[in-house]
Design an enzyme around this catalytic site. Structure first.
Site, PDB file in Angstrom:
ATOM      1  N   THR A 135       0.835  -1.213   0.000  1.00 21.19           N
ATOM      2  CA  THR A 135       0.000   0.000   0.000  1.00 21.19           C
ATOM      3  C   THR A 135       0.862   1.254   0.000  1.00 21.19           C
ATOM      4  O   THR A 135       0.518   2.259  -0.634  1.00 21.19           O
ATOM      5  CB  THR A 135      -0.921   0.007   1.230  1.00 21.19           C
ATOM      6  OG1 THR A 135      -1.602  -1.242   1.310  1.00 21.19           O
ATOM      7  CG2 THR A 135      -1.943   1.124   1.133  1.00 21.19           C
ATOM      8  N   TYR A 168     -12.991  -5.138   1.738  1.00 19.60           N
ATOM      9  CA  TYR A 168     -14.314  -4.668   1.332  1.00 19.60           C
ATOM     10  C   TYR A 168     -15.401  -5.745   1.433  1.00 19.60           C
ATOM     11  O   TYR A 168     -16.491  -5.502   1.916  1.00 19.60           O
ATOM     12  CB  TYR A 168     -14.282  -4.092  -0.098  1.00 19.60           C
ATOM     13  CG  TYR A 168     -15.575  -3.398  -0.512  1.00 19.60           C
ATOM     14  CD1 TYR A 168     -15.884  -2.139  -0.016  1.00 19.60           C
ATOM     15  CD2 TYR A 168     -16.486  -4.015  -1.363  1.00 19.60           C
ATOM     16  CE1 TYR A 168     -17.076  -1.516  -0.364  1.00 19.60           C
ATOM     17  CE2 TYR A 168     -17.676  -3.404  -1.709  1.00 19.60           C
ATOM     18  CZ  TYR A 168     -17.969  -2.158  -1.205  1.00 19.60           C
ATOM     19  OH  TYR A 168     -19.146  -1.534  -1.543  1.00 19.60           O
ATOM     20  N   TYR A 186      -1.106 -10.869   5.021  1.00 20.97           N
ATOM     21  CA  TYR A 186      -1.111  -9.492   5.522  1.00 20.97           C
ATOM     22  C   TYR A 186      -2.472  -9.210   6.129  1.00 20.97           C
ATOM     23  O   TYR A 186      -3.483  -9.165   5.418  1.00 20.97           O
ATOM     24  CB  TYR A 186      -0.800  -8.526   4.376  1.00 20.97           C
ATOM     25  CG  TYR A 186      -0.745  -7.051   4.754  1.00 20.97           C
ATOM     26  CD1 TYR A 186      -0.599  -6.623   6.069  1.00 20.97           C
ATOM     27  CD2 TYR A 186      -0.822  -6.072   3.765  1.00 20.97           C
ATOM     28  CE1 TYR A 186      -0.543  -5.285   6.400  1.00 20.97           C
ATOM     29  CE2 TYR A 186      -0.762  -4.720   4.078  1.00 20.97           C
ATOM     30  CZ  TYR A 186      -0.624  -4.334   5.397  1.00 20.97           C
ATOM     31  OH  TYR A 186      -0.567  -3.000   5.716  1.00 20.97           O
ATOM     32  N   ARG A 244      -7.776  -1.383   7.117  1.00 19.63           N
ATOM     33  CA  ARG A 244      -7.974  -1.171   5.682  1.00 19.63           C
ATOM     34  C   ARG A 244      -8.945  -2.179   5.066  1.00 19.63           C
ATOM     35  O   ARG A 244      -9.606  -1.869   4.069  1.00 19.63           O
ATOM     36  CB  ARG A 244      -6.634  -1.258   4.942  1.00 19.63           C
ATOM     37  CG  ARG A 244      -5.697  -0.093   5.235  1.00 19.63           C
ATOM     38  CD  ARG A 244      -4.466  -0.156   4.350  1.00 19.63           C
ATOM     39  NE  ARG A 244      -3.543   0.944   4.599  1.00 19.63           N
ATOM     40  CZ  ARG A 244      -3.625   2.152   4.048  1.00 19.63           C
ATOM     41  NH1 ARG A 244      -4.600   2.423   3.194  1.00 19.63           N
ATOM     42  NH2 ARG A 244      -2.740   3.088   4.326  1.00 19.63           N
ATOM     43  N   LYS A 293       2.373 -10.601   8.031  1.00 18.13           N
ATOM     44  CA  LYS A 293       2.551  -9.198   8.429  1.00 18.13           C
ATOM     45  C   LYS A 293       1.290  -8.835   9.197  1.00 18.13           C
ATOM     46  O   LYS A 293       0.200  -8.742   8.620  1.00 18.13           O
ATOM     47  CB  LYS A 293       2.723  -8.303   7.203  1.00 18.13           C
ATOM     48  CG  LYS A 293       2.836  -6.821   7.547  1.00 18.13           C
ATOM     49  CD  LYS A 293       2.902  -5.939   6.297  1.00 18.13           C
ATOM     50  CE  LYS A 293       2.943  -4.460   6.658  1.00 18.13           C
ATOM     51  NZ  LYS A 293       2.919  -3.582   5.453  1.00 18.13           N
TER      52      LYS A 293
END
Length: 291
Positions: free
Chosen positions: A46, A109, A135, A140, A164
């Site tokens: 990102t 999302y 991740y 997010r 992560k």
């Protein structure tokens, strides 16, 4: 087995004023990181503004970093999304010498169940030629990959080698560390928690601030991994005042101000991101002057 202990840096993508990729600054950044002690490079996370780069641009960035790196450090490349079949196809077709592992974000999302997250990554693992680092970044993705799901993937999929973890919850991290397979990496996704993360048994960090302060942050990570808490704490508190301001108006706008200060890149970001305000820039510059 790729060595992911220590400081990985989620590299920014430098842009020219016309929003094209600034490849000369990207080369400069690559050498700056390597020369200042980072342990591996992460391309097109990102922080690299991957959502606003075309596939061709992403691969051009990757190719530049691979050539400048010249095999010196491991390279991790970001491939992820919430369309499982499309991401699986990308992974199956991905064949770029010089890349050592894939970083893949939990589906965003869609807000899948834990079973949906498990089946997503199980499908990716079955299609990837390279080892995968999970991740988890609930801020997010709007969903949290729970420790039970991560551990199930770690024990089920041989080529899922680490996570992560950016949940921001050290209690959740301790559950992971307590029950993980021995060779499964637990990597912080939060710069401000990197030191306590390592102190409870984590393996390091994939960092944003490492773009701008690679030497100081690698010194902190190295000291922490060597159980030199006094030295680690010194470097932690040296970097700590800057971290808040890097994220206060969006990443990577903040860290690009730091890179501009050190004459590595310009501050240009692509919409919908914006440069930081004059107030935040002033605070960043003041902290850097004091450093």
């Amino acid at each position: 087995m790729i060595n992911l202990k220590g400081l990985g840096v989620a590299m920014v993508t430098p842009f020219n004023a016309d929003m094209s990729i600034d490849f000369e600054s990207l080369k400069k950044l690559t050498h700056y990181l390597i020369d200042n002690g980072v342990h591996y490079l992460v391309v097109q996370g990102t922080t690299g503004e991957s959502p606003v780069l075309s596939e061709q641009e992403k691969l051009a960035v990757l190719d530049t970093v691979i050539k400048e790196n010249a095999g010196r450090l491991p390279i991790v490349y970001g491939i992820g999304g919430n369309n499982t079949q499309q991401v699986a196809k990308q992974l199956a077709e991905f064949d770029v010498p010089g890349v050592d592992a894939i970083l893949s974000v939990s589906p965003y999302y869609s807000k899948p169940t834990q079973e949906g997250i498990f089946q997503h990554f199980k499908t990716l693992a079955a299609n990837s030629k390279l080892p995968i680092i999970l991740y988890n970044v609930p801020g997010r993705t709007s969903s949290n990959m729970l420790p039970e799901t991560t551990l199930r993937l770690a024990k089920t999929c041989e080529n899922i080698i680490g996570i992560k973890e950016a949940c921001g919850d050290l209690n959740q991290v301790m559950h992971l560390i307590k029950d993980k397979p021995m060779d499964f990496y637990i990597i912080s996704g939060d710069d401000d928690l990197a030191l306590p993360f390592i102190n409870i048994g984590g393996d390091g960090v994939i960092s944003v601030i490492g773009n701008g302060l690679p030497k100081a942050f690698s010194n902190m990570i190295n000291a922490a991994l060597n159980n030199d808490i006094i030295t680690a704490r010194k470097f932690h508190y040296q970097c700590f005042p800057l971290i808040y301001h890097l994220f206060s108006e969006g990443n990577p706008a903040g860290i690009k101000e730091v890179l501009k200060y050190y004459n590595i890149t310009e501050t240009t970001v692509r919409l919908p991101l914006m440069n930081v305000s004059a107030t935040t820039k002033g605070k960043i510059v003041e902290i850097l002057n004091n450093l």
